[in-house]
Structures are given as C-alpha cells and as structure tokens.
Design an enzyme around this catalytic site. Structure first.
Site, mmCIF file in Angstrom:
data_model
loop_
_atom_site.group_PDB
_atom_site.id
_atom_site.type_symbol
_atom_site.label_atom_id
_atom_site.label_comp_id
_atom_site.label_asym_id
_atom_site.label_seq_id
_atom_site.Cartn_x
_atom_site.Cartn_y
_atom_site.Cartn_z
ATOM 1 N N HIS A 174 -3.527 4.096 -0.537
ATOM 2 C CA HIS A 174 -3.565 3.785 0.891
ATOM 3 C C HIS A 174 -3.188 2.335 1.160
ATOM 4 C CE1 HIS A 174 -5.711 7.356 2.887
ATOM 5 N NE2 HIS A 174 -5.256 7.749 1.715
ATOM 6 N N ASP A 175 -3.408 1.465 0.185
ATOM 7 C CA ASP A 175 -2.939 0.088 0.333
ATOM 8 C C ASP A 175 -1.416 0.037 0.283
ATOM 9 O OD1 ASP A 175 -2.918 -2.776 0.379
ATOM 10 O OD2 ASP A 175 -2.729 -2.775 -1.800
ATOM 11 N N GLU B 238 -7.002 -2.266 8.512
ATOM 12 C CA GLU B 238 -6.648 -0.890 8.192
ATOM 13 C C GLU B 238 -7.849 0.003 7.881
ATOM 14 O OE1 GLU B 238 -3.854 -1.449 4.978
ATOM 15 O OE2 GLU B 238 -2.847 -3.021 6.129
#
Length: 213
Positions: free
Chosen positions: A75-76, A97
């Site tokens: 997800h990073d 985020e």
C-alpha cells in the site's frame, strides 16, 4: 534524511524487553556479514540484522504480522512510490494515507517499523530510511512466515532511498485497489504501476500464505 521514530515511547513492556535484548545482540554482531545486501555495510553494518530480528520477534508474537507487513509495503508503493509516505500521520499541511478508504482501520504493522527505526536510530542515527526499513521488513516477514517457494515480493536495502515528507489521501483513494474492486479494476491498477498479472498473483499468493501461517 531518515525521520525519527514516531511511537517509541508507547512500546508494550513485553515487546520492549524483546527489543532491548535484540539491541544487545545487534551491538555484538555489528561487524558480521549480514546478507547479500551491501548498501548499508559501511554506514550501518547491523541494519539488516536489526530489521530481521525485530520482524522475527513480531511474527512470532503474531503470525498474521507477516501478511500485514507485506500489505503495508504494497500500500505504500502504490501511492507516490515506495517512499514510506503511508507511515505519515496527518498534519496541518496534508491529509495522510492512513485514513484513505483502502487503508482505514485495516493497515497493521506500523509498530514493527517504529521498533526497528528506534533501534537503528540508536545504532546509526539518521542513516537508514523508513522506506528501506519497510521494504526489507516486508521481505523478511514473508520469509519468516516459512514460505520460500515461488516469488517473494519485497525490496532490498538501498532500493527505496529517501523518505517522502508528504502523503496523499486522494492518491491513496484513487490508486489503491479496494476490497470491492473487480478483477478488471485490479488488473488495470497493477498495470498502471508497471506490474503484470503474474506480479499481482505473486503478491496475492504471498499475502494469503502468510495470513494462513
């Protein structure tokens, strides 16, 4: 420049004892050859052993942490590249985020990166980036979960480089696949990042295997 640890003061007591023990081992092994990675050999020789030991302790305490670290890295990387932006909390200048739809309430493993960062700041201050810690932690977490057959997703030290000073909730919401994504949406999302269907399956399989460990 690497950012300071975010949550070192809030470590649970049982994890703190593991970390302190690990720190003693790291000091003794600082000059040892660690692995095929060589980026931090001169500037922080114990970097990879430090990350590996923290990850091993975390996965032993919680077997699902392997999948969580892999997902955290994934997800990073999907937002602004593999720059540790997913680790940033909201500030007055940007909304991070963590609260984006695909992340809110489901991302785990931040404390593992914090623990590794805290130790590395003691051993070699302002040297090892959070982006590198997260990449190596994801790789080591999959290996620690005893799955070595097939492709293993995750980076090596020095591949990710500098940490991002900003994060983007809007990009996280637009770029990251969500639980409701269709197969077509998933294929498009991975293709937009230069990843193939094989890459998508490999990532999904590695994550599922660690979840089932």
């Amino acid at each position: 420049m690497a950012r300071p640890p975010r949550a070192a003061a809030s470590l649970p007591q049982h994890r703190l004892s593991v970390v302190v023990l690990g720190l003693l081992l790291f000091r003794a092994a600082a000059k040892a050859q660690l692995s095929g990675d060589s980026y931090y050999d001169a500037s922080c020789p114990a970097a990879l052993l430090t990350i590996r030991t923290v990850v091993s302790a975390a996965v032993l305490l919680d077997p699902r942490m392997g999948a969580s670290l892999l997902r955290l890295h994934f997800h990073d990387c999907f937002v602004q590249g593999c720059d540790a932006s997913v680790l940033l909390d909201d500030t007055g200048n940007f909304t991070g985020e963590k609260g984006a739809g695909p992340n809110a309430g489901s991302l785990r493993g931040f404390e593992v990166v914090d623990n590794a960062k805290m130790l590395l700041e003691t051993l070699c201050p302002q040297t090892v980036s959070c982006a590198d810690i997260l990449a190596v932690a994801a790789r080591d977490a999959v290996v620690q979960s005893f799955y070595t057959r097939g492709p293993v997703m995750g980076g090596s030290a020095g591949e990710e480089g500098r940490d991002s000073p900003t994060a983007s909730a809007s990009l996280a919401n637009s770029d990251l696949p969500s639980p409701s994504s269709t197969l077509a949406t998933l294929l498009t999302a991975f293709s937009n990042k230069g990843l193939t269907t094989t890459d998508m399956v490999a990532l999904s399989v590695d994550r599922q295997k660690t979840l089932l460990s």
